[in-house]
Design a protein around this motif. Structure first.
Motif, mmCIF file in Angstrom:
data_model
loop_
_atom_site.group_PDB
_atom_site.id
_atom_site.type_symbol
_atom_site.label_atom_id
_atom_site.label_comp_id
_atom_site.label_asym_id
_atom_site.label_seq_id
_atom_site.Cartn_x
_atom_site.Cartn_y
_atom_site.Cartn_z
ATOM 1 N N MET A 1 0.844 -1.181 0.000
ATOM 2 C CA MET A 1 0.000 0.000 0.000
ATOM 3 C C MET A 1 0.886 1.240 0.000
ATOM 4 S SD MET A 1 -2.677 1.401 2.893
ATOM 5 C CE MET A 1 -3.837 0.109 2.674
ATOM 6 N N LYS A 2 0.597 2.132 -0.880
ATOM 7 C CA LYS A 2 1.360 3.377 -0.962
ATOM 8 C C LYS A 2 1.079 4.235 0.279
ATOM 9 C CE LYS A 2 2.437 4.087 -5.693
ATOM 10 N NZ LYS A 2 3.830 4.355 -5.405
ATOM 11 N N ILE A 3 2.094 4.999 0.670
ATOM 12 C CA ILE A 3 1.974 5.839 1.866
ATOM 13 C C ILE A 3 0.828 6.836 1.719
ATOM 14 C CG2 ILE A 3 3.732 7.521 1.132
ATOM 15 C CD1 ILE A 3 3.078 6.295 4.740
ATOM 16 N N GLU A 4 0.607 7.335 0.491
ATOM 17 C CA GLU A 4 -0.482 8.290 0.262
ATOM 18 C C GLU A 4 -1.827 7.693 0.681
ATOM 19 O OE1 GLU A 4 1.857 7.370 -1.891
ATOM 20 O OE2 GLU A 4 2.436 9.027 -3.198
ATOM 21 N N ASN A 5 -2.030 6.423 0.336
ATOM 22 C CA ASN A 5 -3.283 5.748 0.682
ATOM 23 C C ASN A 5 -3.333 5.383 2.163
ATOM 24 O OD1 ASN A 5 -3.911 5.893 -2.045
ATOM 25 N ND2 ASN A 5 -3.092 3.862 -2.466
ATOM 26 N N ALA A 6 -2.192 4.973 2.702
ATOM 27 C CA ALA A 6 -2.156 4.538 4.104
ATOM 28 C C ALA A 6 -2.535 5.668 5.052
ATOM 29 C CB ALA A 6 -0.774 3.996 4.447
ATOM 30 N N ILE A 7 -2.062 6.883 4.750
ATOM 31 C CA ILE A 7 -2.347 7.995 5.663
ATOM 32 C C ILE A 7 -3.339 9.001 5.065
ATOM 33 C CG2 ILE A 7 -0.124 7.747 6.820
ATOM 34 C CD1 ILE A 7 0.761 10.333 5.333
ATOM 35 N N LYS A 8 -3.898 8.640 3.901
ATOM 36 C CA LYS A 8 -4.907 9.488 3.244
ATOM 37 C C LYS A 8 -4.421 10.924 3.058
ATOM 38 C CE LYS A 8 -8.768 6.681 4.932
ATOM 39 N NZ LYS A 8 -8.006 5.489 5.028
ATOM 40 N N SER A 14 7.602 17.776 -0.317
ATOM 41 C CA SER A 14 8.730 17.355 -1.159
ATOM 42 C C SER A 14 8.871 15.844 -1.056
ATOM 43 C CB SER A 14 10.035 18.020 -0.695
ATOM 44 O OG SER A 14 10.421 17.498 0.574
ATOM 45 N N ASN A 15 9.692 15.281 -1.909
ATOM 46 C CA ASN A 15 9.968 13.846 -1.813
ATOM 47 C C ASN A 15 10.710 13.507 -0.524
ATOM 48 O OD1 ASN A 15 8.690 12.823 -4.113
ATOM 49 N ND2 ASN A 15 10.402 13.425 -5.415
ATOM 50 N N HIS A 17 10.156 15.019 2.376
ATOM 51 C CA HIS A 17 9.087 14.974 3.376
ATOM 52 C C HIS A 17 8.330 13.652 3.280
ATOM 53 C CE1 HIS A 17 4.911 16.206 4.741
ATOM 54 N NE2 HIS A 17 5.646 16.279 5.832
ATOM 55 N N LYS A 18 8.005 13.247 2.065
ATOM 56 C CA LYS A 18 7.301 11.974 1.847
ATOM 57 C C LYS A 18 8.133 10.801 2.382
ATOM 58 C CE LYS A 18 5.330 9.121 -1.853
ATOM 59 N NZ LYS A 18 5.048 9.033 -3.286
ATOM 60 N N MET A 19 9.437 10.833 2.109
ATOM 61 C CA MET A 19 10.322 9.772 2.578
ATOM 62 C C MET A 19 10.341 9.706 4.104
ATOM 63 S SD MET A 19 14.447 9.601 2.792
ATOM 64 C CE MET A 19 14.289 11.130 3.647
ATOM 65 N N LEU A 20 10.444 10.856 4.760
ATOM 66 C CA LEU A 20 10.476 10.875 6.224
ATOM 67 C C LEU A 20 9.179 10.339 6.819
ATOM 68 C CD1 LEU A 20 12.277 14.281 6.838
ATOM 69 C CD2 LEU A 20 13.195 11.990 7.247
ATOM 70 N N ILE A 21 8.055 10.751 6.279
ATOM 71 C CA ILE A 21 6.762 10.254 6.747
ATOM 72 C C ILE A 21 6.680 8.745 6.526
ATOM 73 C CG2 ILE A 21 4.256 10.325 6.335
ATOM 74 C CD1 ILE A 21 5.372 12.813 7.782
#
Length: 150
Positions: A1-8, A14-15, A17-21
């Motif tokens: 599951m992509k992180i975008e979907n996991a945390i809605k 930035s990439n 920020h996405k990586m850290l999350i």
């Protein structure tokens, strides 16, 4: 599951920020999955780590300072962790015969038996992960994480 979907969350600043999350989310996921195994034995991941470190010192004991040096989670209170393991009769503490200011920690037979019991569910957890990423991807991810830490 992509992180975008996991945390809605559809976008990130930035990439990086996405990586850290994603790292934080995945770290928590790993901890939670392992807790399902450890909870049955009233253990925390830190207890498991300490038991494995002490087992690795066999045939001799190990000092708390040496345990602390190789702990994965260095933020934990090692004295409290050892207190709980001693109370559960998984480890024992003795004064070092050559240096009475030093404490020697050893794993008990009960502690060794518990690690043996935990071996299969931990291997099963690893096999689950192996279904999601290849050996080469695992090596690449590990290298990237090493690079991230500098």
């Amino acid at each position: 599951m992509k992180i975008e979907n996991a945390i809605k969350q559809s976008s990130f600043t930035s990439n990086y920020h996405k990586m850290l999350i994603n790292l934080m989310y995945t770290g928590n996921w790993l901890r939670d999955e392992q807790m399902k195994i450890f909870k049955q034995h009233d253990l925390l991941p830190q207890h498991f780590n300490v038991l494995r470190i002490i087992r690795g010192s066999i045939p001799g004991p190990i000092a708390p300072k040496e345990i602390k040096e190789v702990l994965i989670d260095k933020a934990g209170d090692l004295t409290r962790l050892i207190d709980k393991l001693e109370k559960k009769e998984l480890v024992k503490r003795n004064l070092c015969p050559s240096n009475r200011r030093k404490m020697d920690i050893s794993i008990t037979d009960k502690g060794l038996q518990l690690l043996e019991v935990l071996n299969e569910p931990m291997e099963a957890f690893t096999r689950r992960i192996q279904q999601n990423i290849t050996e080469d991807q695992a090596a690449n991810l590990s290298d990237l994480l090493d690079t991230l830490r500098g």
